[in-house]
Design a protein around this motif. Structure first.
Motif, short mmCIF file in Angstrom:
data_model
loop_
_atom_site.label_atom_id
_atom_site.label_comp_id
_atom_site.label_asym_id
_atom_site.label_seq_id
_atom_site.Cartn_x
_atom_site.Cartn_y
_atom_site.Cartn_z
N LEU A 246 4.80 14.21 -8.80
CA LEU A 246 5.96 15.11 -8.72
C LEU A 246 6.68 15.19 -10.06
O LEU A 246 7.09 16.28 -10.48
CB LEU A 246 6.93 14.64 -7.63
N ALA A 247 6.84 14.06 -10.71
CA ALA A 247 7.51 14.03 -12.01
C ALA A 247 6.75 14.87 -13.04
O ALA A 247 7.36 15.64 -13.79
CB ALA A 247 7.66 12.59 -12.50
N GLU A 248 5.43 14.72 -13.04
CA GLU A 248 4.63 15.51 -13.98
C GLU A 248 4.84 17.00 -13.74
O GLU A 248 5.02 17.78 -14.67
CB GLU A 248 3.15 15.15 -13.86
N GLY A 249 4.84 17.41 -12.47
CA GLY A 249 5.06 18.82 -12.14
C GLY A 249 6.44 19.31 -12.51
O GLY A 249 6.64 20.49 -12.78
N ALA A 250 7.41 18.38 -12.52
CA ALA A 250 8.79 18.74 -12.86
C ALA A 250 9.09 18.55 -14.35
O ALA A 250 10.23 18.72 -14.78
CB ALA A 250 9.77 17.91 -12.03
N HIS A 251 8.08 18.18 -15.12
CA HIS A 251 8.24 17.91 -16.56
C HIS A 251 9.22 16.78 -16.82
O HIS A 251 10.04 16.83 -17.74
CB HIS A 251 8.64 19.18 -17.33
N LEU A 252 9.11 15.74 -15.99
CA LEU A 252 9.89 14.52 -16.14
C LEU A 252 8.91 13.40 -16.47
O LEU A 252 7.79 13.39 -15.93
CB LEU A 252 10.64 14.20 -14.83
N GLY B 30 0.82 -1.22 0.00
CA GLY B 30 0.00 0.00 0.00
C GLY B 30 0.85 1.25 0.00
O GLY B 30 0.60 2.18 -0.77
N ARG B 31 1.84 1.29 0.87
CA ARG B 31 2.75 2.46 0.92
C ARG B 31 3.53 2.58 -0.38
O ARG B 31 3.71 3.67 -0.91
CB ARG B 31 3.69 2.37 2.10
N GLU B 32 4.00 1.45 -0.89
CA GLU B 32 4.78 1.48 -2.12
C GLU B 32 3.97 2.06 -3.27
O GLU B 32 4.44 2.91 -4.02
CB GLU B 32 5.29 0.08 -2.45
N ALA B 33 2.71 1.62 -3.40
CA ALA B 33 1.84 2.13 -4.46
C ALA B 33 1.59 3.63 -4.29
O ALA B 33 1.61 4.39 -5.25
CB ALA B 33 0.52 1.36 -4.48
N ALA B 34 1.37 4.05 -3.05
CA ALA B 34 1.14 5.48 -2.77
C ALA B 34 2.38 6.30 -3.11
O ALA B 34 2.27 7.40 -3.67
CB ALA B 34 0.74 5.68 -1.31
N GLN B 35 3.55 5.77 -2.78
CA GLN B 35 4.79 6.50 -3.06
C GLN B 35 5.03 6.59 -4.57
O GLN B 35 5.47 7.63 -5.06
CB GLN B 35 5.99 5.81 -2.39
N ILE B 36 4.74 5.53 -5.28
CA ILE B 36 4.91 5.57 -6.74
C ILE B 36 3.97 6.59 -7.35
O ILE B 36 4.37 7.39 -8.20
CB ILE B 36 4.72 4.16 -7.35
N GLU B 37 2.72 6.61 -6.90
CA GLU B 37 1.77 7.60 -7.41
C GLU B 37 2.21 9.01 -7.06
O GLU B 37 2.12 9.93 -7.88
CB GLU B 37 0.36 7.31 -6.88
N PHE C 168 9.11 7.00 -16.32
CA PHE C 168 10.52 6.86 -15.92
C PHE C 168 10.63 6.97 -14.40
O PHE C 168 11.32 6.17 -13.76
CB PHE C 168 11.40 7.92 -16.59
N ALA C 169 9.95 7.96 -13.81
CA ALA C 169 10.01 8.15 -12.36
C ALA C 169 9.49 6.91 -11.63
O ALA C 169 10.08 6.47 -10.64
CB ALA C 169 9.20 9.39 -11.96
N ALA C 170 8.41 6.33 -12.13
CA ALA C 170 7.85 5.13 -11.51
C ALA C 170 8.82 3.95 -11.62
O ALA C 170 9.02 3.21 -10.66
CB ALA C 170 6.51 4.77 -12.16
N LYS C 171 9.44 3.79 -12.78
CA LYS C 171 10.42 2.71 -12.95
C LYS C 171 11.60 2.90 -12.01
O LYS C 171 12.09 1.94 -11.41
CB LYS C 171 10.92 2.67 -14.40
#
Length: 105
Positions: free
Chosen positions: A70-76, A58-65, A80-83
Motif C-alpha cells: 500500500l505504501a509503495e502505491g501511495a508513494h510512501l 503469520g498475520r503480523e508478517a502478512a499485514q506488514i507486507e 517507514f510504513a513497516a516500522k
C-alpha cells in the motif's frame, strides 16, 4: 523592548494553509488510531477468553507486507510504513498481554 513587545512575524498564507492541512491530517490520524485500537482491544479480549496467544506472527508478517505494498502505491517509503506498523503491533501485543493477565487473575 522585551521579546513580548515585538509582534509575531506574519506567516506566509501558503505556509499557514499547508500547516492547517497538516494539523487536520494529524487529528484524523489520531482518531483513526483510536478506532483501530478499539478494534484490537476487542480482539485482545476475545483471544484471552478463548485462550489464543497475544501475538500471531503469520498475520503480523502478512499485514506488514500488505502495508508495504500500500505504501509503495501511495508513494510512501515502505520501510517507514513497516516500522510504523511494527510499532503499532508491539503496542497491540502489549495490550493483549494485559487482557491475558487480567483473564488469568
Amino acid at each position: 523592548m522585551s521579546g513580548a513587545e515585538h509582534p509575531a512575524p506574519a506567516i506566509h498564507p501558503e505556509l499557514k494553509r499547508l500547516r492547517d492541512s497538516i494539523d487536520n491530517i494529524d487529528a484524523a490520524l489520531i482518531y483513526m488510531l483510536a478506532e483501530r485500537f478499539k478494534c484490537t482491544q476487542q480482539v485482545g479480549a476475545l483471544k484471552a477468553r478463548i485462550d489464543l496467544p497475544s501475538s500471531d506472527p503469520g498475520r503480523e508478517a502478512a499485514q506488514i507486507e500488505r502495508l508495504r505494498r500500500l505504501a509503495e502505491g501511495a508513494h510512501l517509503d515502505p520501510d517507514f510504513a513497516a516500522k510504523f506498523l511494527n510499532f503499532i503491533i508491539k503496542e497491540v501485543i502489549r495490550h493483549h498481554d494485559g487482557f491475558r493477565a487480567a483473564e488469568q487473575a
